[in-house]
Structures are given as C-alpha cells and as structure tokens.
Design a protein around this motif. Structure first.
Motif, PDB file in Angstrom:
ATOM      1  N   TRP A 704       5.444  47.131   9.688  1.00 10.72           N
ATOM      2  CA  TRP A 704       5.451  48.595   9.824  1.00 10.72           C
ATOM      3  C   TRP A 704       4.543  49.237   8.782  1.00 10.72           C
ATOM      4  O   TRP A 704       3.765  50.143   9.106  1.00 10.72           O
ATOM      5  N   VAL A 705       4.616  48.753   7.544  1.00  8.01           N
ATOM      6  CA  VAL A 705       3.762  49.295   6.481  1.00  8.01           C
ATOM      7  C   VAL A 705       2.292  49.073   6.835  1.00  8.01           C
ATOM      8  O   VAL A 705       1.455  49.982   6.716  1.00  8.01           O
ATOM      9  N   LYS A 706       1.986  47.870   7.290  1.00  4.05           N
ATOM     10  CA  LYS A 706       0.610  47.538   7.667  1.00  4.05           C
ATOM     11  C   LYS A 706       0.118  48.452   8.786  1.00  4.05           C
ATOM     12  O   LYS A 706      -0.994  48.996   8.743  1.00  4.05           O
ATOM     13  N   GLU A 707       0.951  48.658   9.769  1.00 10.09           N
ATOM     14  CA  GLU A 707       0.603  49.514  10.907  1.00 10.09           C
ATOM     15  C   GLU A 707       0.343  50.952  10.462  1.00 10.09           C
ATOM     16  O   GLU A 707      -0.605  51.598  10.919  1.00 10.09           O
ATOM     17  N   LYS A 708       1.190  51.457   9.548  1.00  9.60           N
ATOM     18  CA  LYS A 708       1.039  52.833   9.086  1.00  9.60           C
ATOM     19  C   LYS A 708      -0.260  53.020   8.309  1.00  9.60           C
ATOM     20  O   LYS A 708      -0.957  54.015   8.470  1.00  9.60           O
ATOM     21  N   VAL A 709      -0.588  52.062   7.442  1.00  9.51           N
ATOM     22  CA  VAL A 709      -1.810  52.175   6.650  1.00  9.51           C
ATOM     23  C   VAL A 709      -3.033  52.145   7.556  1.00  9.51           C
ATOM     24  O   VAL A 709      -3.930  52.991   7.444  1.00  9.51           O
ATOM     25  N   GLU A 710      -3.072  51.195   8.484  1.00 10.03           N
ATOM     26  CA  GLU A 710      -4.225  51.065   9.383  1.00 10.03           C
ATOM     27  C   GLU A 710      -4.389  52.303  10.259  1.00 10.03           C
ATOM     28  O   GLU A 710      -5.513  52.741  10.542  1.00 10.03           O
ATOM     29  N   GLY A 711      -3.270  52.884  10.704  1.00 10.62           N
ATOM     30  CA  GLY A 711      -3.350  54.065  11.563  1.00 10.62           C
ATOM     31  C   GLY A 711      -3.753  55.316  10.809  1.00 10.62           C
ATOM     32  O   GLY A 711      -4.425  56.202  11.359  1.00 10.62           O
ATOM     33  N   GLN A 712      -3.367  55.385   9.557  1.00 13.47           N
ATOM     34  CA  GLN A 712      -3.588  56.611   8.800  1.00 13.47           C
ATOM     35  C   GLN A 712      -4.920  56.645   8.086  1.00 13.47           C
ATOM     36  O   GLN A 712      -5.455  57.716   7.804  1.00 13.47           O
TER      37      GLN A 712
END
Length: 1151
Positions: A704-712
C-alpha cells in the motif's frame, strides 16, 4: 504607591522649562545638555527607529507644545513646519490624543497602572524611541537614558522596558504624559502599543468604569467565611498533587506536589488560525519556536493565568459578566493549567475578588443524562454548599465557573439562537430551574444565568468553532514550551541530571523528536521511552529510537516489560484495546466509558492490573468512571498496532485507503504509525512480548505504501497533491524500508513542493525537510528539486544539507535562508561530488557576510553554471568579492543574476571580470542603482572583443539618454550581445533615436530589446520604423507603457508591413491605442509572415475594433498568442474575439 501618586483632586500645571513662548523649532536638532549626543540606528524585525524618525517625533512634540501653550497662529504662519501642524489637526491619532489630554493626572496614573503588564511587553519594541524623547524633554538624564539603552543593546529588552516604566513612574505626572504622547507617535510601528491604544480609544470614558469593577464589592459576610474556608481547603487538597504514571514496576504512579512539578507555559492573548493549529501535532518543533519568538515579541501579548479576569485583557461592554476561552492542542497542559488556577485561588494567591470558584470537567458532565438545575449540579460536586447557595446567587459577580474540555462534551452547543435545537423555554435564567446540562453551560457562558458571574472555558482548537458567536471577553491560547523550558522539563523529569542531559542531547540532535518537545505530554512520552536507554547498561545507545514509531514502540515495550506478567494474554488485550482505540480515532472520540470497554470485550475489573493502568488512565468522578489514553498519539499508535495483531486482517489495504481518503487529517498519524510498524526495527521489541506480527499484514502495508508513493509522485501540480506526496514520504521514512524507497523514488527526476505563487507552494517544516532529506538520500540524482516559497529557512536547509549536492537544478527562491543558509549551500558546492548545475537563490536575505563562503565554493566547484542571487542584499562589497571569483579561470559560471541587490558602484570590478571571463554569457543587473556613470563602464567592457556577454539586463537602474551614445558605440562593435533589457529607465525620445541608429547598423546582433516604460512618444517612432525596416536580427520588441498613441502605431504599422521586418514578438501594452489605429494595425499584420506573439493589453479598444481584430486573428496564420485583456470590450465582443480559437488549436486569445 509611588511618591507622586496624585489624588483625584490634584491639579498639576504644565510649565515648559524654557517658558511658554520661547520654544524654537531649531530645538529639535540641538544637542540636549547632559543627554544623548547621537541617536543610533536600531533595527528590529519590522520596526526601524533611527535618528531621523526620533527627530521627527521631537518636531511634532515641539509644535504640539506651541499649540498646547497658546502660541498664536500668526507666530507659526511663516514657519515651513506649519504644514506639519496642519497634518496633526487631521491626524487619525487625534481622537486618542484628545482622550489622553482630557485625562487628569490621577486618571493617567491609574491608566498606566492598569495596563502596566501589557505596557512592559509593548515598550520592548520601542524602548529607545521612548527613552530618547523623555531625555529630550529632560525627564531622563543622559545617564538614565544610557542605562535603559545599554540593557536593550545587551539583548535584555524585558529588563530595559521595566526600567523605563519604573523611571517614568518615579519621575511623576509630566514624564507619564510625555511617555503616553510618545506611544501615540510610534504605535503604528509597534503592534502591541497599537492594540492597547485602539482599546483605550474604543472604550472611551467607559475605560475608567471598567478599571474600577470589583473595587466596590463588599467583603464576604462573616457567616459565609467558614463555608468558604471549607471550600478552599477542599479544592486545595484536590489540586495540590499531580499523579504521574512511570511505567515502572516499583512505582507505577508517582505523586508530586503541583508547585514542584508545574512548569509555566506560554499563553498568548489571542487564538491563531485554527487550520494552522490543528496541524501542530504533526510538526512544529524549531519552527514552532521560531514562530513564537518572532511573533510573540512583535504582535502577540503574553497573558498570565491571573489576568484572564479583572484585568485590561478582559474588557467587556456591560457588567453582565466576563467569559474567557483558553485553547490548546491535546496534551499541551489545559487541565493542569486549570488545576493550577484552582490551587492558586484556594491558597489565596490570585483572584481574591471571587468568593467561590466552581470547577467542572465536561467529561463528568457527560454522565448527567437527565434534566438538572445549576443548584443540584453544584451539589453533586460540592455537597457541603447546600445551605448557602441561595445567598451566593445574590452576588454572582463574586463567582467563577470553570468548564474544562469543551471538545469532550457529548452535547452540541450552538451560540446562534436562531439555529439552536432546543426550544426557547429551555433557556436557563434561574439557577433552580431544571433544564439540560448543555443549556446550563450555554446560559452561563452567555451570562443569561447568574448575570455578572465569570466563566472560563478550555478546549482543543477543533471545538473552538462552537464559541465563535459566544460572548467571549478573552481569547487565549497555550503555546507550550520554548527554548530552555524544554530542557528544564527533562531536568525535573529525571532525578539523575546526567541522564536528563543525555536524553535531552539525543532529542535535540534528532529533528523529528525535537519537534515534539513543545508539548508537555510529548516530553513525558520521550522521557519514559528514552530514559531506559541512558540508565540501563545492557541497552546499546546506538539502538535509541530515531523515528516516531520506534519511540512509541519502546513506550509500549517498557509497559510490557514491567507489567506483561500481570495478564495472561497481552496480545489479546492489546488487540481489544487497539480496536477500541481505532473506533475512537474514526469517530474523533478520546473519552471512553465502561460501555465502550464491554463492547470491546474488555472488563473494567482488569484495571486492577498495572498493565491496563498504563495504557488507559481511569478518571473516577462523583458521577461516573471514564477512561482516556495518556495522549491522543498513544491512542493512534495502539490503533495502528492492532492491525498487526489481528488473526484475520481482512482487506487492510482497503482500510488504509479509506483512512487516507479522509481529508480532515484524523487518520494521518495513525497511517504513519501503520507504515512504521511494518518495519522490523519498530516491530521486534514488541514481538518479544506479543509474538510475531502477521506477515500477511506487513506485506500488504508495504504494498500500500509503495502504491501510494508511485501514484502521488507524478501528481504535484496542486497544493493538495504536494501535501499528499509529502505525507507518503513520511510513511516511507517511518517504514525505514530502503528497498521500497529506492524502488519508488530512486529514479525520480523532479520533486516539486514549491511554486512561484506562494499560495500554491507547500510550507515545509524542519521535520518535513528531515524526511525529504532521508528520501532523496536514497535516490541516485535528482534533476530538479523545487522548494520555491516553501518557507524552509535556515533550519530546514540544515536538515537538507546532506543531500543538496545530489540535485542538478536547485530552486530555493523566497525561503528566508539568510546568511547561515548561504554558508550551508557553500558547503554543498564545495562537496567534490556536487552535481548542482543551476542554483536559484532569489529573495533569501543574503548579505555580503556570506559572499566570502560563496566565493570560496565557486573557486573550487566544477558543476555550477547558473547562479541566481537576485533580490538579496549583497551590496557593492558582496559583488566585488564575486567579481574576483569570476576572474578565476576555474570558475564555470555562465549565467549570473544580481538584480535587486542594492548595487551602486561595483561596475569597475564587474568590468574587470568581463574582460577576462570567457564563460559568462548572461548578466542580470536590473533593479539596482547603478546610474549612467557606472553603466558607461559596462558599455565600455562590451566593446572589448574578449567580452562574451550575450544577455544583459539593466532594467530599473536610473539610466537616462546620457549613456545612450556609449551604448550605441558598444553595439556597433559587439558581436555577442543578443538580448538587452532597458525597461523602467528614463531614456526618452532622444535615447530612443540613438538606439534606432544602433539598430540600423548591420553589425548589430540584438535579437531581443526591452524598452518598457522608458519615456518614448510618437516623436521617436519614425526613427524606430526606419530601424525595423532594415534590421535583420531583431525578433522580439517590447515597447509597452510608453506614450506612442495612435499616431505612433500608424507609423509602426508601416514597418510591420515591410517584408524585411523580422519581428516575431511585439508588446504594445499600455501605449494609448484606440479604435482609430485598428485598421492600420490589421492591414499591416495581415501581410506579415513572421509575427507569432502580439500583446495589445490595457489599451482603449472597444467593440468597434472587434470585426477588424477578429479578421486579424483569422488571417494572420503565423499568430500563436494574442493578449487583449484590459481593454473596453463588452462580454459579447470578448466572445467573438475568442471564438476563432475553436478552429485554430495552436492559437491562444487572452481576454
């Protein structure tokens, strides 16, 4: 009382030492015997008082004395200063001056005493000015003036202010009157004085009624004294001790005397913007201290707890009573402050005019779920008052009600009557009338119930909106610890001062931990968590917590270590408590009851164990038992911990995404803790007692953390997007997962948190900068780090120091870095691995003090090619140093921006550099004060064949046509200069004609010429036309803000019609064009094949020109951009001009 304290009947006659008619205006500049011979220049953050300002004040004083002493108008008629006197007659200060003039000596004496504490703070900012005027008026001797100013110059402003006020009171009524007159003169420059004088003016004669409130109150009747003494003794016993949890086995709870443990907190007599305050839980730290020191001294008044009532702060327009509201973030000390107020009243230290004080907590009032009256409400908590309450109702002005924790109240209160949910008959006006508790609270605060009583309400900032329409006399906020107060707390916390020093040193060195220290509750958590690392020999200090998650992990670890054996399954209990905590975070609930525990399968009887007592604090009152976590962040941590303990995690990613989507920030710290607990460094201490965390949950959290960073990371165009990216970086930091960080941001080329518009830039605290430094440290190279307008200041830059050298383009404009920041950047430039190619430092308060460090760095740096130092204060001395490094053959600078740096006489040094430097091609010297003589030297350098300057900016330098001949000579021989900016000078038509001569020279290489606001008229247009017809290089011409008019435009149209004209960009803003020239302009441009950009903004075109301009837009196929805003088109006309864009996608019409 002071020796000259006047009685009400005293009348003092004002006699001038030189006689009433012998005052000379020249007295303002003569040296007063035995006084100061020179007034120094004193610079404050925004207040500047110099000798000229003080002399102007003295001039006003002298003229005022002429008027006050009866000098005739004819005496002053021929005096050049008579205009000053006329100005004073209509001065907005006249109202307050008139009020002070009408005050007799007795009233002025008591006015000074009434405002004494506030004047001590206010005078700190203007102490030298006041002292100088008192010295000039011969109330102070030169020696006394020096004593006052010496204290100020040594940085002891508070003592300097106190000394001045005490001296004035000793000198007597005349000195007091001069002091108040000086306040009127300087109050616009001293915000605190301004506030006091505005209050006095607003209150008028009512001021003295307010000052006398309480003086005529009768003594307490003898038959009530025994009951009052019993009440005071009860409150004293209740409030004299503090219970502090220790998480130790031997001493689970330590009891301290309040007077020994209480730490004074800074309270200000205002409430800051609520949005700002709500985010203080996330990051304040050194930023909080800087804010406090800067604004507290200038604008915000400190208020003591004994000044909330019956003082100059607590003004009210009627005698119905006074209400005070004190705000503060969780854990800041609101309840402890209330305890101190109650204790000080009970022991006779404060508020003697209150006969009885009644203190209630809203969490206790929540337990009353039936109608009740004020009589019974008081008796629940103070049953021994039964027989005297009716007598107390007769003198409500002698009563103080304290209501602590409005944010914890379960019922809503709306102080706008029209919107209240309760019927009007429930308005409580009788203390023996039954109603809802919320109506009693409402009616007390609004003084409908027991009019004349005083009420103190405390609240977290999030509930302050409930009081916005209430009749609050005093608004205050607790700021918390600053400076040495933090260290003092740790010294009191630990018995061993060596341990105290070691803990504080560790905290001070860690920005994220230091951030927490303004709040006493955070200090308490830090002390409990870090103390064992510095007291137990078996603990290795290199394992000391460095993230917030690690810190809280050790807090729970210490509880488990000391109390874990008291319960069978600590994992199961923590899971249940965590689930209850999460429900509380979701609902913004911090107070729990037995029902909440039972709902979470927790038994209240479990609180017999020390384990439970450490996690939840039990508060038992006469009505009920409630439970709270020691601090909101502990509740949030336990809620996060529960996600890793549950055997059935469900869809954790969905839960985290839903929490992240809440825009009010209630889950922000919870999410940081969840990310942090996915790290083995934070998890392993807890796993020793709780067993392993669920691997499946850890993996899903990391995903989830990885997904949030990549999306943001690709979504930072808005301020919200920037804030979301910063939050994801906080998740990365807390997780300490280098693999995820490298995967997500390792190859990122641009990180943007700034913007040229300060409203769109994200304000970064030192803590944010520390997190950003950690993340960038895991990247290979950042092509562009944009922090423009991020307010990082020197302390934020210090956190970024280790990674600055990795950025190729570094945008740091408008960050108030100061010279200390300039020195830090110089260190980055000296780094042998430095990759910085472009460095923008516009508007950072740099002076010549940091120029030496920059010069040293530039002499060794091999990467920097663009340096923008515009908008600073380097001055001639700083530029002379820079010129020396430009002569160094190893210097790689190609573009140097020095506009707006107070330059006046540095051209000779720059010329020397330009003659030897073959790399420098762009030099920006606009908005300085070089003048013709200095610029002539630069033009001479342009004639040197070794000079390689291609772009030269000389805008706003006070140039005239006197230097134009030198420019023409330079342009006739120079083969490199292509861009020349002469905006905002006074060249005039003669200068324009000479420039036209240069443009006709076939050797002239100028491609872009900026002549905005240089005093041109249609008289020189014919020469320009001739030049444009023959020039083959000029493609960009700005003639805006000159007086060309329609006649000038018609001539220019001829040049534009010429097929040899190469102009591609033409700026004709504010040149006085009307519909009369439209046909010529359109006719010329319809055949033009080069024009791509045309600006006709802020002229006087009307709808009459719309058909012709519309035809131009449609037929001029090369046109890509046309500006026409600021004209006189109707809305229909604007739409007609914009419509062709639909058929030409590349065309932009700006209306």
């Amino acid at each position: 009382m002071y020796s000259d304290s006047p009685s009400p009947s005293t009348k003092t006659e004002r006699t001038h030492p030189h006689g009433p008619h012998n005052v000379a205006i020249t007295r303002c500049v003569k040296v007063v015997p035995d006084s100061v011979t020179e007034f120094k220049y004193i610079s404050y953050p925004t207040l500047k008082i110099n000798h000229l300002t003080i002399l102007n004040w003295m001039l006003d004083f002298t003229i005022a004395e002429h008027q006050n002493l009866g000098t005739s108008v004819s005496t002053m008629a021929e005096d050049p200063t008579s205009t000053k006197r006329m100005r004073m007659d209509t001065d907005p200060n006249s109202a307050i001056t008139e009020f002070l003039t009408k005050c007799d000596d007795y009233r002025l004496f008591h006015l000074t005493k009434f405002y004494w504490d506030r004047l001590e703070q206010a005078v700190e900012e203007g102490v030298e000015g006041v002292s100088s005027l008192l010295t000039y008026e011969r109330h102070f001797s030169g020696q006394e003036h020096r004593r006052v100013t010496d204290l100020m110059e040594r940085g002891n402003r508070a003592e300097s202010s106190k000394l001045l006020l005490n001296l004035v009171m000793e000198k007597g009524s005349r000195a007091r009157r001069v002091m108040w007159k000086s306040f009127v003169k300087m109050h616009h420059a001293v915000p605190k004085l301004d506030k006091i004088l505005n209050e006095i003016q607003e209150r008028g004669s009512d001021q003295f009624d307010h000052m006398n409130i309480g003086r005529g109150l009768t003594e307490i009747p003898s038959h009530l004294k025994d009951v009052q003494q019993e009440h005071k003794e009860t409150l004293r016993v209740q409030s004299e001790t503090l219970r502090v949890n220790t998480i130790l086995i031997k001493e689970k709870v330590k009891i301290f005397q309040l007077v020994d443990r209480y730490a004074e907190l800074t309270v200000i007599s205002t409430v800051r913007d609520r949005t700002l305050v709500e985010h203080e839980l996330l990051a304040r730290g050194r930023d909080h201290e800087e804010w406090r020191e800067k604004h507290l001294r200038r604008e915000l008044e400190k208020v003591r707890t004994d000044q909330l009532f019956q003082s100059s702060f607590s003004w009210r327009k009627s005698k119905s009573g006074s209400s005070a509201a004190v705000s503060g973030v969780p854990g800041i000390g609101k309840t402890t402050m209330v305890q101190k107020i109650v204790h000080d009243w009970a022991t006779g230290k404060i508020y003697p005019h209150f006969q009885f004080v009644f203190s209630f907590k809203f969490r206790d009032l929540n337990a009353i779920n039936c109608s009740i009256n004020l009589w019974n409400l008081i008796l629940i908590f103070y049953p021994y008052l039964r027989n005297i309450l009716k007598q107390l109702w007769k003198n409500p002005e002698r009563l103080l009600f304290i209501l602590d924790g409005l944010d914890e109240f379960k019922d809503s209160i709306d102080f706008a009557d029209s919107q209240r949910h309760t019927e009007p008959q429930y308005m409580c006006t009788d203390p023996e009338c039954r109603c809802q508790v919320s109506d009693i609270v409402y009616s007390l605060i609004q003084h409908k119930l027991l009019p004349g009583c005083s009420v103190l309400v405390t609240s977290r900032p999030t509930a302050l909106h409930l009081l916005e329409k209430a009749e609050i006399s005093v608004w205050a906020e607790i700021l918390g610890f600053v400076g040495g107060e933090r260290k003092e707390y740790f010294n009191k916390f630990f018995d061993d001062q060596a341990v105290a020093a070691a803990v504080f040193r560790h905290v001070e060195e860690n920005e994220l931990l230091y951030t927490m220290c303004y709040n006493p509750s955070y200090c308490w958590i830090l002390g409990l968590s870090l103390g064992p690392f510095f007291t137990q020999r078996d603990r290795k200090q290199q394992g000391v917590p460095r993230t917030i998650t690690q810190l809280y992990s050790y807090y729970i670890y210490n509880i488990l270590k000391n109390h874990g054996r008291e319960i069978e399954s600590p994992r199961d209990v923590l899971l249940k408590i965590g689930e209850m905590a999460f429900a509380g975070v979701s609902e913004k609930k911090i107070v729990f009851r037995n029902g909440d525990l039972i709902k979470s399968n927790l038994q209240p009887s479990q609180f017999l164990s020390g384990f439970m007592m450490e996690l939840l604090e039990r508060d038992e009152s006469a009505q009920s038992v409630v439970y709270t976590f020691p601090h909101l962040t502990i509740q949030e941590f336990v809620a996060a911990l529960a996600q890793f303990l549950t055997p059935d995690p469900g869809d954790v990613r969905k839960l985290l995404s839903e929490a992240h989507s809440r825009e009010d920030g209630r889950f922000e710290i919870f999410l940081r803790f969840v990310a942090g607990l996915s790290s083995s460094q934070a998890a392993w201490p807890l796993e020793e007692f709780l067993g392993p965390f669920l691997h499946q949950t850890i993996c899903r959290v990391i995903e989830w953390v990885k997904e949030k960073v990549e999306g943001q990371i690709v979504n930072t165009w808005s301020k919200t997007g920037k804030r979301d990216l910063l939050n994801t970086f906080h998740y990365l930091f807390e997780s300490q997962n280098k693999a995820v960080a490298r995967t997500t941001v390792g190859s990122v080329e641009t990180l943007s948190f700034g913007d040229c518009n300060s409203e769109k830039a994200l304000r970064l605290t030192p803590t944010d900068c520390a997190v950003l430094s950690h993340v960038i440290g895991l990247c290979d190279t950042i092509k562009h780090l944009d922090l423009e307008n991020c307010s990082i200041q020197g302390e934020g830059l210090e956190q970024l120091g280790p990674i600055l050298h990795k950025c190729r383009l570094l945008s740091l404009q408008s960050n108030k870095l100061g010279d200390s920041g300039g020195k830090l950047l110089s260190e980055a430039l000296r780094n042998p691995d430095c990759k910085i190619q472009k460095l923008w430092l516009w508007d950072n308060g740099l002076t010549d003090s940091c120029a030496k460090d920059l010069v040293y760095a530039l002499s060794t740096n091999r990467s920097l090619t663009v340096l923008n130092l515009g908008g600073n204060k380097l001055g001639d001395s700083g530029v002379k140093l820079l010129s020396a490094v430009l002569r160094n053959p190893d210097c790689k600078i190609q573009e140097l921006g020095l506009y707006g740096n107070d330059l006046t006489a540095c051209a000779e040094d720059l010329v020397s550099a330009l003659s030897t430097n073959w790399l420098l091609t762009v030099l920006k010297l606009g908005d300085n004060k070089l003048g013709d003589s200095e610029v002539k030297l630069l033009f001479a350098a342009l004639r040197n064949p070794d000079c390689k300057i291609q772009k030269l900016d000389l805008a706003g330098n006070g140039l005239t046509d006197s230097c134009t001949e030198d420019l023409v000579s330079a342009l006739s021989t120079n083969r490199s200069l292509t861009h020349l900016n002469l905006n905002n000078n006074k060249l005039g038509d003669s200068g324009g004609k000479l420039l036209s001569v240069a443009l006709r020279n076939p050797d002239c290489k100028i491609q872009k010429l900026c002549l905005w606001d240089v005093g041109l008229t249609d008289s020189c247009t014919e020469d320009l036309v001739s030049a444009l017809s023959t020039n083959r290089s000029l493609t960009d011409l700005n003639l805006g803000n000159n007086k060309l008019g329609d006649s000038g435009m018609k001539l220019l149209s001829e040049a534009l019609r010429n097929p040899d004209c190469k102009i591609q960009k033409l700026h004709l803003d504010r040149v006085g064009l009307t519909d009369s020239c439209t046909e010529d302009l359109v006719s010329a441009l319809s055949t033009n094949r080069s024009l791509t950009v045309l600006s006709l903004a802020t002229n006087s075109f009307t709808d009459r020109s719309v058909p012709a301009l519309r035809s131009l837009i449609q037929t001029c196929r090369t046109l890509e951009w046309i500006w026409m805003w600021g004209n006189q088109f109707s809305s229909i006309g604007k739409r007609r001009l914009e419509s062709p864009q639909a058929h030409r996608p590349r065309l932009r019409v700006e209306m």
